[in-house]
Design a protein around this motif. Structure first.
Motif, PDB file in Angstrom:
ATOM      1  N   LEU A 188       0.850  -1.190   0.000  1.00 16.53           N
ATOM      2  CA  LEU A 188       0.000   0.000   0.000  1.00 16.53           C
ATOM      3  C   LEU A 188       0.886   1.241   0.000  1.00 16.53           C
ATOM      4  CD1 LEU A 188      -2.416  -1.188   2.826  1.00 16.53           C
ATOM      5  CD2 LEU A 188      -2.872  -1.287   0.370  1.00 16.53           C
ATOM      6  N   SER A 189       0.575   2.204  -0.850  1.00 18.02           N
ATOM      7  CA  SER A 189       1.379   3.419  -0.976  1.00 18.02           C
ATOM      8  C   SER A 189       0.578   4.636  -0.524  1.00 18.02           C
ATOM      9  CB  SER A 189       1.824   3.626  -2.420  1.00 18.02           C
ATOM     10  OG  SER A 189       2.697   2.596  -2.843  1.00 18.02           O
ATOM     11  N   ILE A 190       1.243   5.516   0.231  1.00 20.58           N
ATOM     12  CA  ILE A 190       0.630   6.765   0.688  1.00 20.58           C
ATOM     13  C   ILE A 190       1.681   7.865   0.576  1.00 20.58           C
ATOM     14  CG2 ILE A 190      -0.488   7.983   2.604  1.00 20.58           C
ATOM     15  CD1 ILE A 190      -1.243   5.240   3.751  1.00 20.58           C
ATOM     16  N   GLY A 191       1.279   9.034   0.066  1.00 20.46           N
ATOM     17  CA  GLY A 191       2.196  10.164   0.009  1.00 20.46           C
ATOM     18  C   GLY A 191       2.752  10.373  -1.382  1.00 20.46           C
ATOM     19  N   ASP A 192       4.022  10.741  -1.441  1.00 18.50           N
ATOM     20  CA  ASP A 192       4.656  11.044  -2.722  1.00 18.50           C
ATOM     21  C   ASP A 192       4.652   9.842  -3.657  1.00 18.50           C
ATOM     22  OD1 ASP A 192       5.247  13.684  -2.107  1.00 18.50           O
ATOM     23  OD2 ASP A 192       7.250  13.218  -1.355  1.00 18.50           O
ATOM     24  N   SER A 193       4.497  10.107  -4.946  1.00 18.41           N
ATOM     25  CA  SER A 193       4.578   9.060  -5.963  1.00 18.41           C
ATOM     26  C   SER A 193       6.019   8.574  -6.102  1.00 18.41           C
ATOM     27  CB  SER A 193       4.095   9.591  -7.316  1.00 18.41           C
ATOM     28  OG  SER A 193       2.746   9.993  -7.252  1.00 18.41           O
ATOM     29  N   ALA A 237       2.513  14.423  -3.175  1.00 20.42           N
ATOM     30  CA  ALA A 237       1.515  13.864  -2.261  1.00 20.42           C
ATOM     31  C   ALA A 237       0.290  14.760  -2.167  1.00 20.42           C
ATOM     32  CB  ALA A 237       2.125  13.673  -0.878  1.00 20.42           C
ATOM     33  N   ASP A 238      -0.848  14.143  -1.893  1.00 20.22           N
ATOM     34  CA  ASP A 238      -2.077  14.885  -1.614  1.00 20.22           C
ATOM     35  C   ASP A 238      -2.017  15.378  -0.172  1.00 20.22           C
ATOM     36  OD1 ASP A 238      -4.632  15.804  -1.107  1.00 20.22           O
ATOM     37  OD2 ASP A 238      -5.651  14.053  -1.944  1.00 20.22           O
ATOM     38  N   PRO A 239      -2.061  16.680   0.078  1.00 20.15           N
ATOM     39  CA  PRO A 239      -1.996  17.182   1.448  1.00 20.15           C
ATOM     40  C   PRO A 239      -3.098  16.627   2.346  1.00 20.15           C
ATOM     41  CG  PRO A 239      -1.730  18.979  -0.130  1.00 20.15           C
ATOM     42  CD  PRO A 239      -2.138  17.776  -0.920  1.00 20.15           C
ATOM     43  N   ALA A 240      -4.196  16.178   1.740  1.00 19.38           N
ATOM     44  CA  ALA A 240      -5.320  15.682   2.532  1.00 19.38           C
ATOM     45  C   ALA A 240      -4.983  14.402   3.299  1.00 19.38           C
ATOM     46  CB  ALA A 240      -6.529  15.433   1.633  1.00 19.38           C
ATOM     47  N   THR A 241      -3.919  13.716   2.918  1.00 21.03           N
ATOM     48  CA  THR A 241      -3.544  12.497   3.654  1.00 21.03           C
ATOM     49  C   THR A 241      -2.962  12.822   5.023  1.00 21.03           C
ATOM     50  OG1 THR A 241      -1.281  12.407   2.784  1.00 21.03           O
ATOM     51  CG2 THR A 241      -3.025  11.316   1.491  1.00 21.03           C
ATOM     52  N   GLY A 242      -2.491  14.059   5.214  1.00 19.05           N
ATOM     53  CA  GLY A 242      -1.889  14.437   6.480  1.00 19.05           C
ATOM     54  C   GLY A 242      -0.448  14.015   6.633  1.00 19.05           C
ATOM     55  N   LEU A 243       0.138  13.441   5.595  1.00 22.39           N
ATOM     56  CA  LEU A 243       1.515  12.964   5.704  1.00 22.39           C
ATOM     57  C   LEU A 243       2.522  14.092   5.558  1.00 22.39           C
ATOM     58  CD1 LEU A 243       3.532  10.633   5.973  1.00 22.39           C
ATOM     59  CD2 LEU A 243       3.375  10.310   3.492  1.00 22.39           C
ATOM     60  N   GLY A 244       2.214  15.069   4.705  1.00 22.11           N
ATOM     61  CA  GLY A 244       3.221  16.072   4.387  1.00 22.11           C
ATOM     62  C   GLY A 244       4.124  15.531   3.298  1.00 22.11           C
ATOM     63  N   SER A 245       5.442  15.708   3.445  1.00 18.78           N
ATOM     64  CA  SER A 245       6.366  15.226   2.427  1.00 18.78           C
ATOM     65  C   SER A 245       6.746  13.779   2.698  1.00 18.78           C
ATOM     66  CB  SER A 245       7.626  16.092   2.405  1.00 18.78           C
ATOM     67  OG  SER A 245       8.308  16.002   3.645  1.00 18.78           O
ATOM     68  N   GLY A 246       7.262  13.117   1.667  1.00 19.05           N
ATOM     69  CA  GLY A 246       7.719  11.739   1.809  1.00 19.05           C
ATOM     70  C   GLY A 246       6.689  10.724   1.362  1.00 19.05           C
ATOM     71  N   ARG A 247       7.093   9.470   1.409  1.00 19.44           N
ATOM     72  CA  ARG A 247       6.241   8.364   0.971  1.00 19.44           C
ATOM     73  C   ARG A 247       6.218   7.282   2.025  1.00 19.44           C
ATOM     74  NH1 ARG A 247       7.468   3.232  -1.854  1.00 19.44           N
ATOM     75  NH2 ARG A 247       5.504   2.475  -2.720  1.00 19.44           N
TER      76      ARG A 247
END
Length: 219
Positions: free
Chosen positions: A144-149, A196-206
């Motif tokens: 599963l991937s979240i954040g930057d492509s 990354a989509d800012p809506a994920t709350g992750l900020g930068s990174g993957r």
């Protein structure tokens, strides 16, 4: 930014048993997983950069659940970090893994994941070509991937070299590899910062969460 991949991404079988499902995780679920990962990263075993047997250090930071992975074995305690017992593998994460297999294959096949590796990629982090082969089970790996492509390089089962296929993994994407592709070499040669989509709350990174069925029993 110049993109190397088409904007309109579709579900694809990259190799026999290797299935890419773009946008599988809705943003609300991604945000929940980001919160969970932040908790796991605080311990009992903190997120760390893994030291390799030859003395090198991986550029990604990792925290494990259920079983602790270190090159190249699993254990119940993080002997290479602080000696603490590894965090528990939650039942809801196993349910998510089974749902992923239903999405990829049409059935879960009795999938019983009991370990997760949570990897965090900073903008310059990479993952070399490798096989996931410490498990005694041949059950599929769920990613599963979240954040930057990123560029996810999916190769063959014989060597780290060609032939391989480069796939864009974006936030919310699912990738499952099992069957003939279970022991294919794979890696991440590049992350695209700021995608990354800012809506994920992750900020930068993957963030990459991989679920595995180890086939191991507690000793």
């Amino acid at each position: 930014m110049t993109w190397l991949f088409p904007v309109d991404r579709e579900r694809a079988e990259i190799a026999p048993g290797a299935v890419h499902v773009p946008g599988w995780l809705p943003v609300e679920r991604q945000r929940e997983l980001v919160g969970a990962c932040r908790g796991w990263a605080r311990g009992p075993v903190p997120m760390r950069r893994t030291e390799l047997p030859g003395g090198g250090v991986m550029s990604v930071r990792t925290v494990c659940l259920g079983w602790h992975w270190q090159p190249y074995r699993y254990s119940r305690t993080a002997d290479d970090v602080n000696g603490a017992p590894v965090g528990a593998f939650p039942g809801w994460l196993a349910d998510l893994g089974r749902a992923a297999l239903v999405e990829a294959y049409g059935e879960d096949g009795g999938y019983a994941p009991d370990a997760a590796l949570v990897n965090f990629y900073e903008p310059d982090a990479r993952m070399g070509m490798h096989q996931d082969r410490e498990e005694r089970s041949g059950a599929p790996v769920v990613s599963l991937s979240i954040g930057d492509s990123c560029v996810f390089r999916f190769g063959n089962t014989r060597s780290r070299g060609r032939p391989y296929t480069d796939v864009e993994l974006a936030s919310g994407d699912l990738f499952v590899f099992g069957g003939p592709s279970r022991f294919a070499y794979h890696g991440v040669p590049k992350v695209y910062p700021g995608t990354a989509d800012p809506a994920t709350g992750l900020g930068s990174g993957r963030l990459n969460i991989t679920l595995r069925e180890t086939g191991l029993t507690a000793s």
